[in-house]
Write an enzyme that holds these catalytic residues in place. Structure first.
Site, PDB file in Angstrom:
ATOM      1  N   HIS A 148      -3.672   9.389  -8.321  1.00 19.21           N
ATOM      2  CA  HIS A 148      -4.949  10.062  -8.599  1.00 19.21           C
ATOM      3  C   HIS A 148      -5.280  10.516 -10.026  1.00 19.21           C
ATOM      4  CE1 HIS A 148      -8.549  12.159  -6.909  1.00 19.21           C
ATOM      5  NE2 HIS A 148      -8.300  13.044  -8.212  1.00 19.21           N
ATOM      6  N   GLU A 149      -4.465  10.991 -10.628  1.00 18.92           N
ATOM      7  CA  GLU A 149      -4.451  11.674 -12.090  1.00 18.92           C
ATOM      8  C   GLU A 149      -4.440  10.537 -13.015  1.00 18.92           C
ATOM      9  OE1 GLU A 149      -5.880  14.392 -12.123  1.00 18.92           O
ATOM     10  OE2 GLU A 149      -5.199  14.953 -10.217  1.00 18.92           O
ATOM     11  N   CYS A 208     -11.177  15.537  -4.727  1.00 21.72           N
ATOM     12  CA  CYS A 208     -11.245  15.522  -6.358  1.00 21.72           C
ATOM     13  C   CYS A 208     -12.034  16.677  -6.852  1.00 21.72           C
ATOM     14  CB  CYS A 208     -11.980  14.110  -7.031  1.00 21.72           C
ATOM     15  SG  CYS A 208     -11.564  14.120  -8.912  1.00 21.72           S
ATOM     16  N   LEU A 209     -11.745  17.541  -7.653  1.00 21.95           N
ATOM     17  CA  LEU A 209     -12.239  18.414  -8.423  1.00 21.95           C
ATOM     18  C   LEU A 209     -13.555  18.106  -9.193  1.00 21.95           C
ATOM     19  CD1 LEU A 209      -9.481  20.542  -9.799  1.00 21.95           C
ATOM     20  CD2 LEU A 209     -10.515  20.910  -7.804  1.00 21.95           C
ATOM     21  N   HIS A 247      -7.710   8.866 -13.140  1.00 20.69           N
ATOM     22  CA  HIS A 247      -8.764   9.564 -13.978  1.00 20.69           C
ATOM     23  C   HIS A 247      -8.327   8.960 -15.533  1.00 20.69           C
ATOM     24  CE1 HIS A 247     -10.859  12.535 -11.667  1.00 20.69           C
ATOM     25  NE2 HIS A 247      -9.788  12.909 -11.046  1.00 20.69           N
ATOM     26  N   GLY A 294      -3.914  19.012  -9.421  1.00 20.60           N
ATOM     27  CA  GLY A 294      -3.866  18.320 -10.512  1.00 20.60           C
ATOM     28  C   GLY A 294      -5.068  18.357 -11.330  1.00 20.60           C
ATOM     29  N   GLN A 336     -11.389  15.599 -17.046  1.00 20.62           N
ATOM     30  CA  GLN A 336     -12.059  16.664 -16.040  1.00 20.62           C
ATOM     31  C   GLN A 336     -12.399  18.085 -16.950  1.00 20.62           C
ATOM     32  OE1 GLN A 336      -9.068  16.048 -12.733  1.00 20.62           O
ATOM     33  NE2 GLN A 336     -10.969  16.126 -11.538  1.00 20.62           N
TER      34      GLN A 336
HETATM   35 NI    NI Z   1      -9.645  14.012  -9.558  1.00 21.00          NI
END
Ligand code: NI
Length: 170
Positions: free
Chosen positions: A136-137, A94-95, A140, A48, A53
């Site tokens: 999670h998204e 998380c990226l 963000h 995701g 991000q």
């Molecule tokens: Ni993330």
């Protein structure tokens, strides 16, 4: 198509809630932006990616958890949670926080409503990894990272890894 730089923990855009997105205003740019987001997510091996991000304060995210190994690309514009049920506690990453992983309690079953790439509303219920990706998204888009949801004790455990994951401006 461009693989964009993924913003890292500590950058302001990740802490800033995204206002509702005006679909008509973004429509013309959306296909190119989504191509970049899919390419960026794939390059980073994520499931995701939210617009903050890639440095954009837009209420937009993409998810593909590849159920049964097959692509299932979901575009979420102005997503909302319709319902949450049950609990799961699995490891999350998380990226934007490379190298940071922690077990986090999330709802097990989540129904989400959003606009798709074509601007039309869709609704879907996700379980397991998809339910976590939805939560999670969406976090963000509200300026929240998964570590913000950890208990004080669990936060202490990942503190060194979080410090090591400070932005790198390459
Ligand atoms: Ni993330």
């Amino acid at each position: 198509m461009t693989v964009r730089r993924v913003t890292k923990h500590g950058e302001r855009v990740l802490k800033t809630p995204c206002p509702p997105l005006d679909y008509e205003a973004l429509k013309a740019e959306l296909p190119a932006l989504l191509k970049d987001m899919w390419a960026t997510m794939a390059a980073a091996r994520g499931v995701g990616l939210a617009a903050p991000q890639v440095g954009l304060n837009l209420r937009l995210a993409v998810i593909d958890v590849k159920p049964e190994g097959k692509p299932q690309r979901l575009v979420l514009i102005n997503p909302e949670i319709v319902s949450l049920d049950g609990e799961q506690k699995e490891e999350e990453g998380c990226l934007s926080l490379p190298g940071v992983y922690a077990r986090l309690a999330r709802a097990a079953r989540v129904r989400v409503r959003a606009l798709g790439e074509d601007g039309r509303p869709w609704e879907m219920t996700g379980t397991g990894l998809l339910a976590r990706a939805f939560q999670h998204e969406l976090d963000h888009l509200d300026g929240k990272l998964f570590v913000d949801r950890l208990s004080f004790e669990d936060k202490l455990k990942v503190l060194d890894a979080v410090k090591a994951a400070k932005p790198n401006w390459d």
